[in-house]
Design a protein around this motif. Structure first.
Motif, mmCIF file in Angstrom:
data_model
loop_
_atom_site.group_PDB
_atom_site.id
_atom_site.type_symbol
_atom_site.label_atom_id
_atom_site.label_comp_id
_atom_site.label_asym_id
_atom_site.label_seq_id
_atom_site.Cartn_x
_atom_site.Cartn_y
_atom_site.Cartn_z
ATOM 1 N N ALA A 1 -7.593 4.004 -0.626
ATOM 2 C CA ALA A 1 -7.472 3.913 0.827
ATOM 3 C C ALA A 1 -6.090 3.471 1.280
ATOM 4 C CB ALA A 1 -8.518 2.944 1.378
ATOM 5 N N VAL A 2 -5.195 3.117 0.346
ATOM 6 C CA VAL A 2 -3.844 2.694 0.718
ATOM 7 C C VAL A 2 -3.103 3.884 1.314
ATOM 8 C CG1 VAL A 2 -1.634 1.841 -0.129
ATOM 9 C CG2 VAL A 2 -3.760 0.880 -1.017
ATOM 10 N N PRO A 3 -2.548 3.755 2.524
ATOM 11 C CA PRO A 3 -1.841 4.877 3.135
ATOM 12 C C PRO A 3 -0.623 5.302 2.312
ATOM 13 C CG PRO A 3 -2.289 3.152 4.750
ATOM 14 C CD PRO A 3 -2.594 2.576 3.408
ATOM 15 N N VAL A 4 -0.384 6.624 2.240
ATOM 16 C CA VAL A 4 0.789 7.167 1.564
ATOM 17 C C VAL A 4 1.525 8.077 2.530
ATOM 18 C CG1 VAL A 4 -0.196 7.015 -0.746
ATOM 19 C CG2 VAL A 4 -0.589 9.054 0.605
ATOM 20 N N SER A 5 2.830 8.218 2.324
ATOM 21 C CA SER A 5 3.636 9.018 3.251
ATOM 22 C C SER A 5 3.287 10.500 3.183
ATOM 23 C CB SER A 5 5.124 8.820 2.956
ATOM 24 O OG SER A 5 5.418 9.148 1.609
ATOM 25 N N ASP A 6 2.930 10.989 1.995
ATOM 26 C CA ASP A 6 2.580 12.392 1.812
ATOM 27 C C ASP A 6 1.203 12.477 1.164
ATOM 28 O OD1 ASP A 6 2.337 15.063 1.361
ATOM 29 O OD2 ASP A 6 4.156 15.290 0.158
ATOM 30 N N PRO A 7 0.151 12.827 1.928
ATOM 31 C CA PRO A 7 -1.202 12.884 1.351
ATOM 32 C C PRO A 7 -1.309 13.819 0.159
ATOM 33 C CG PRO A 7 -1.286 13.018 3.752
ATOM 34 C CD PRO A 7 0.158 13.134 3.359
#
Length: 350
Positions: free
Chosen positions: A270-276
């Motif tokens: 669930a940690v947000p990433v810049s490029d899914p």
């Protein structure tokens, strides 16, 4: 980093009573912390993460032994052993008076920089308060000089000492809180979500400041947070809590890049990433709501939401077992994946 032990927490349990009825009889206990064990070395930062209500803050407050002031009926067991020089003492056994010398060595930074500072006191009075309480050998002039030195250390101008908290931004207020925590030169600072109320850009500044102070003064941190990316940045090791228990603990790279427990895997996914497209692994969604700590599930407390839970999980409470010399996981099915339970088996999840 000095690897000598500073703090050992063993089988810590904190239960708050629940009263009901006209006679206010004790009917149940909130099992806020239910058998937590970990250690912190001198100069080390241990990150403690988990959902809201999992018991993170209660662990921090139990360490400094202030819970009895909040709830006189609270039940605490286990041990919190502080290694002071050549001696070791269980802080849970100390009275308020006997605890005072150790509160000089263990400080705390609070979550809300707006409510944690007394609005009626100047910055000088706020930062000097621990010195007035614990450093009676220092003259008033020496205390004032230390206040100004501390303000410079946290990136504030010495002349700000005469101002009041309402004149500062959230980030500046948290710097004042850090200066107050540093006043008595502590060995350990418990950081209770110290950046969660701040803007992202300010969070980075405060985290970098805390890292610089740790390197300069050799302070150890217990860094409590729910943001895994922040915890990874500042911590040497990470412990993951769920419903009053630690389900995984290891070095930051082990926990962040090679999580073993299903709950940790879900948190990491669930940690947000810049490029899914570069996430690598599929997002893991935890179904259902977190159970109440008043009536925890039998066996593994995560089993009612776990994607790989089996009927056996309702029978035995998993203990932290070594997956590597530094990586411990409370799950007997590490590395295994299962098909969804059948309708007949599904009954154990209720």
């Amino acid at each position: 980093m000095n690897r000598s032990p500073l703090l050992d927490v063993a089988d810590l349990r904190v239960y708050f009573p629940v009263y009901a009825g006209v006679l206010q009889r004790r009917v149940a206990d909130v099992k806020a912390v239910d058998g937590v064990s970990f250690s912190i070395a001198r100069g080390e930062t241990l990150g403690l993460v988990g959902e809201s209500g999992c018991g993170k803050t209660t662990v921090g407050r139990a360490i400094i032994n202030v819970l009895r002031h909040v709830s006189p009926d609270v039940h605490m067991s286990g041990s919190v052993t502080y290694h002071a020089d050549e001696t070791a003492v269980n802080l849970l056994e100390l009275s308020t008076k006997k605890m005072m010398p150790y509160r000089r060595r263990i400080a705390m930074i609070f979550q809300d920089p707006y409510s944690s500072l007394n609005s009626r006191l100047s910055v000088r009075e706020i930062v000097r308060e621990p010195l007035d309480l614990h450093e009676s050998s220092m003259s008033p002039r020496q205390r004032n000089e230390r206040v100004e030195w501390l303000l410079e250390k946290v990136g504030l101008q010495p002349e700000y000492a005469e101002r009041y908290p309402h004149e500062f931004s959230g980030g500046q207020r948290q710097r004042i809180g850090i200066a107050r925590a540093l006043a008595t030169n502590p060995d350990l600072i418990i950081c209770d979500e110290p950046v969660s109320a701040l803007d992202v850009s300010v969070q980075a500044q405060v985290i970098n400041l805390m890292e610089d102070l740790r390197e300069e003064f050799g302070i150890a941190y217990l860094f409590i947070a729910h943001d895994l990316s922040v915890v990874y940045h500042i911590s040497h090791r990470i412990a993951v809590m769920y419903l009053g228990n630690i389900v995984e603990i290891g070095t930051r790279d082990e926990v962040y890049f090679s999580p073993k427990h299903p709950y940790t895997q879900a948190l990491i996914s669930a940690v947000p990433v810049s490029d899914p497209q570069k996430r690598g692994k599929q997002r893991i969604v935890i179904e259902g709501d977190i159970p109440t700590p008043i009536n925890k599930p039998s066996g593994c407390s995560f089993r009612t939401r776990c994607p790989i839970a089996r009927p056996e999980c309702a029978q035995l409470t998993p203990m932290l077992e070594p997956h590597s010399p530094t990586h411990f996981v409370a799950c007997p099915y590490v590395g295994q994946e299962f098909a969804p339970a059948t309708e007949e088996e599904n009954g154990f999840l209720q």
